[in-house]
Write a protein that holds these residues in place. Structure first.
Motif, short mmCIF file in Angstrom:
data_model
loop_
_atom_site.label_atom_id
_atom_site.label_comp_id
_atom_site.label_asym_id
_atom_site.label_seq_id
_atom_site.Cartn_x
_atom_site.Cartn_y
_atom_site.Cartn_z
N ALA A 13 0.83 -1.20 0.00
CA ALA A 13 0.00 0.00 0.00
C ALA A 13 0.87 1.25 0.00
O ALA A 13 2.04 1.23 0.38
N ASN A 14 0.27 2.37 -0.44
CA ASN A 14 0.99 3.65 -0.46
C ASN A 14 0.10 4.75 0.07
O ASN A 14 -1.13 4.58 0.20
N ALA A 15 0.71 5.88 0.38
CA ALA A 15 -0.02 7.03 0.90
C ALA A 15 0.75 8.29 0.53
O ALA A 15 1.98 8.26 0.40
N PRO A 16 0.06 9.41 0.32
CA PRO A 16 0.75 10.66 -0.01
C PRO A 16 1.53 11.21 1.19
O PRO A 16 1.17 10.97 2.34
N LEU A 17 2.60 11.94 0.90
CA LEU A 17 3.40 12.61 1.91
C LEU A 17 3.32 14.11 1.71
O LEU A 17 3.17 14.59 0.57
N THR A 18 3.43 14.84 2.78
CA THR A 18 3.53 16.30 2.66
C THR A 18 4.93 16.65 2.16
O THR A 18 5.91 15.97 2.50
N ASN A 19 5.04 17.67 1.37
CA ASN A 19 6.34 18.09 0.83
C ASN A 19 7.07 18.91 1.88
O ASN A 19 7.15 20.13 1.81
N ASP A 20 7.60 18.21 2.88
CA ASP A 20 8.16 18.89 4.06
C ASP A 20 9.23 17.99 4.67
O ASP A 20 9.57 16.94 4.14
N HIS A 21 9.76 18.40 5.82
CA HIS A 21 10.66 17.55 6.57
C HIS A 21 9.86 16.42 7.20
O HIS A 21 8.84 16.67 7.85
N ILE A 22 10.31 15.19 7.03
CA ILE A 22 9.68 14.04 7.68
C ILE A 22 10.76 13.20 8.36
O ILE A 22 11.95 13.33 8.06
N SER A 23 10.33 12.34 9.26
CA SER A 23 11.22 11.36 9.87
C SER A 23 10.59 9.99 9.72
O SER A 23 9.37 9.85 9.85
N ILE A 24 11.41 9.00 9.43
CA ILE A 24 10.94 7.62 9.35
C ILE A 24 11.63 6.84 10.45
O ILE A 24 12.86 6.76 10.49
N ARG A 25 10.83 6.30 11.34
CA ARG A 25 11.34 5.61 12.52
C ARG A 25 11.24 4.10 12.30
O ARG A 25 10.18 3.60 11.87
N ASN A 63 20.73 16.29 3.44
CA ASN A 63 19.27 16.30 3.39
C ASN A 63 18.62 14.97 3.72
O ASN A 63 17.39 14.85 3.73
N VAL A 64 19.44 13.96 3.98
CA VAL A 64 18.98 12.70 4.60
C VAL A 64 20.00 12.35 5.67
O VAL A 64 21.20 12.36 5.40
N SER A 65 19.55 12.07 6.87
CA SER A 65 20.48 11.74 7.95
C SER A 65 19.88 10.65 8.83
O SER A 65 18.66 10.46 8.88
N PHE A 66 20.78 9.94 9.53
CA PHE A 66 20.36 8.86 10.42
C PHE A 66 20.76 9.21 11.85
O PHE A 66 21.84 9.73 12.10
N ARG A 67 19.88 8.90 12.78
CA ARG A 67 20.17 9.08 14.20
C ARG A 67 19.47 7.97 14.96
O ARG A 67 18.57 7.31 14.45
N GLY A 68 19.91 7.77 16.18
CA GLY A 68 19.22 6.82 17.04
C GLY A 68 20.01 5.56 17.30
O GLY A 68 21.23 5.51 17.17
N HIS A 69 19.31 4.52 17.66
CA HIS A 69 19.88 3.28 18.13
C HIS A 69 19.66 2.20 17.09
O HIS A 69 18.81 2.34 16.21
N ASP A 70 20.42 1.10 17.18
CA ASP A 70 20.27 0.04 16.18
C ASP A 70 19.00 -0.78 16.37
O ASP A 70 18.71 -1.68 15.58
N SER A 71 18.21 -0.49 17.39
CA SER A 71 16.87 -1.09 17.49
C SER A 71 15.79 -0.01 17.57
O SER A 71 14.61 -0.34 17.76
N ASP A 72 16.18 1.25 17.42
CA ASP A 72 15.22 2.35 17.40
C ASP A 72 15.87 3.52 16.66
O ASP A 72 16.43 4.42 17.27
N GLY A 73 15.82 3.47 15.34
CA GLY A 73 16.54 4.45 14.52
C GLY A 73 15.60 5.35 13.74
O GLY A 73 14.46 4.98 13.43
N PHE A 74 16.10 6.55 13.40
CA PHE A 74 15.33 7.53 12.65
C PHE A 74 16.11 7.96 11.40
O PHE A 74 17.31 8.24 11.49
N PHE A 75 15.43 8.03 10.28
CA PHE A 75 15.95 8.71 9.11
C PHE A 75 15.20 10.03 8.96
O PHE A 75 13.98 10.04 8.79
N ASP A 76 15.93 11.14 9.07
CA ASP A 76 15.35 12.47 8.89
C ASP A 76 15.55 12.89 7.44
O ASP A 76 16.68 12.92 6.94
#
Length: 415
Positions: A13-25, A63-76
């Motif tokens: 499935a897919n969904a639209p994204l806002t054209n803004d800063h997002i984070s994927i956890r 404009n893409v970065s990673f932060r967090g832990h190896d079992s709880d990580g975020f891509f900004d």
């Protein structure tokens, strides 16, 4: 659907994204190596600056970065700032375990603190060790998100090569733990984040090596050079230690400490520094001793997290340009409040030295109720950096100081 209720996606499935800063956890029940790949219309990266992972936590333009832990990580991800020739951003992970052994993996798409989308990857019966999780992709001038959940044979290396990343050959492992007389030159081509993005190389190569210091290999020596750059030391920990919890909650580390029932736990990193001129000093948030990067002691704490809820953990920086002025940096961590359970925190300290693979050691051997951990020391050996794992636990600062003969006078302090 309620405005505050996130949309749940099933695989495909897919969904639209806002054209803004997002984070994927990406939240997993066991450690995984997450990676993001910026891809052109042919499904390949343009160069090594388009791969973001534990060894290169920012894209070449930031404009893409990673932060967090190896079992709880975020891509900004800054969606509107992505280059015009980037068609999609693929998100994946790999592990030494199968997905069935890892357990379910949760994905959240956030804008600020608001969760927009959620997906759950069910690990039951799945034997793959690498998964292409999802992708952000352009469609008719707008960004969309697709939950993929596609298994992939092999680990991070073949997964990265699938996306066009050229992986450097792995160096053979040393037969024994290095001694002071040995020098290991660990080279990699991915570079530290810079204010001005470097050009994308024609023939990208990325080194996926990550050095883990253990009892059997407790030290490593980084070859002497004139300028080591900015050395960053990160203390992080697992904020979801209980595998049976399906949804994360803030301040979960508070559950690990019987005496700390209000707010998050305060897990702090600090350092004792010995300069070549004989001066010794202490860096820690307790007592507001944050240090200085541009003047002695050339070591500085970043902002202190007093909640235990910041996914990026705590950071300490060392001015590697002034390494010739430093004799030793002794790194420690302590629990400011509460009774510690180090094994459940899955604490990890990672040392990032420019042009070197990340060096990590885990804080999982603490027993009893000892809140102080002597983690590692960086010693200047004729201009090289000898990184030595310690991982010893103490009742407090004074006992640790006595064990390693630093000679400070201690009194109880407060933040």
């Amino acid at each position: 659907m309620s405005q505050n209720q996130p949309q749940q996606l099933v695989a495909g499935a897919n969904a639209p994204l806002t054209n803004d800063h997002i984070s994927i956890r990406i939240i997993s029940q066991n450690a995984v190596d997450c990676a993001a790949y910026r891809l052109t219309s042919d499904g390949k990266v343009r160069g090594d600056g388009d791969m973001i992972f534990y060894g290169q936590t920012r894209s070449d333009d930031g404009n893409v970065s990673f932060r967090g832990h190896d079992s709880d990580g975020f891509f900004d991800i800054n969606l509107p700032a992505q280059p015009a020739n980037i068609d999609k951003i693929a998100l994946a992970f790999s592990s030494e375990q199968t997905l069935a052994q890892i357990g379910d993996v949760d994905i959240q798409v956030l804008q600020g603190s608001q969760v927009l989308l959620t997906c759950q990857l069910n690990g039951t019966g799945r034997s793959e060790k690498a998964i292409i999780l999802a992708e952000c992709y352009r469609r008719q001038g707008s960004w969309k998100f697709r939950f993929i959940a596609q298994g992939f044979n092999g680990g991070l290396k073949p997964l990265s090569e699938h996306f066009g990343v050229e992986i450097a050959d792995e160096a053979p492992a040393p037969s024994q733990a290095p001694t002071q007389a040995q020098t290991i030159n660990t080279q990699k081509t991915n570079r530290p984040a810079q204010a001005t993005p470097p050009p994308i190389p024609t023939n990208p190569t990325v080194n996926l090596n990550k050095i883990t210091l253990t009892k059997n290999q407790s030290s490593i020596n980084l070859k002497k050079r004139d300028n080591f750059g900015k050395i960053a030391v990160n203390l992080n920990w697992n904020q979801r230690p209980n595998a049976d919890q399906k949804t994360p909650k803030k301040g979960l580390l508070g559950d690990l400490f019987k005496q700390h029932k209000s707010g998050g736990i305060d897990l702090d990193v600090g350092a004792m520094i010995h300069l070549k001129n004989g001066e010794k000093t202490l860096i820690q948030a307790l007592g507001n001793r944050f240090g200085s990067l541009q003047s002695a002691p050339y070591v500085c704490l970043r902002a202190d997290d007093r909640t235990g809820q910041v996914s990026g953990g705590e950071w300490l920086d060392i001015n590697g340009q002034q390494w010739s002025q430093i004799e030793e940096v002794f790194i420690f961590a302590f629990i400011y409040e509460g009774v510690p359970n180090w094994a459940q925190t899955d604490g990890v300290v990672t040392i990032h030295v420019p042009e070197q693979p990340p060096i990590e050691t885990r804080l999982t051997e603490g027993t009893g109720n000892l809140p102080m951990c002597a983690i590692a020391r960086l010693v200047n050996q004729q201009g090289s950096i000898n990184v030595e794992r310690i991982n010893q636990y103490f009742k407090g600062h004074q006992e640790m100081d006595k064990a390693f003969h630093w000679g400070f006078s201690w009194k109880r302090g407060r933040k």
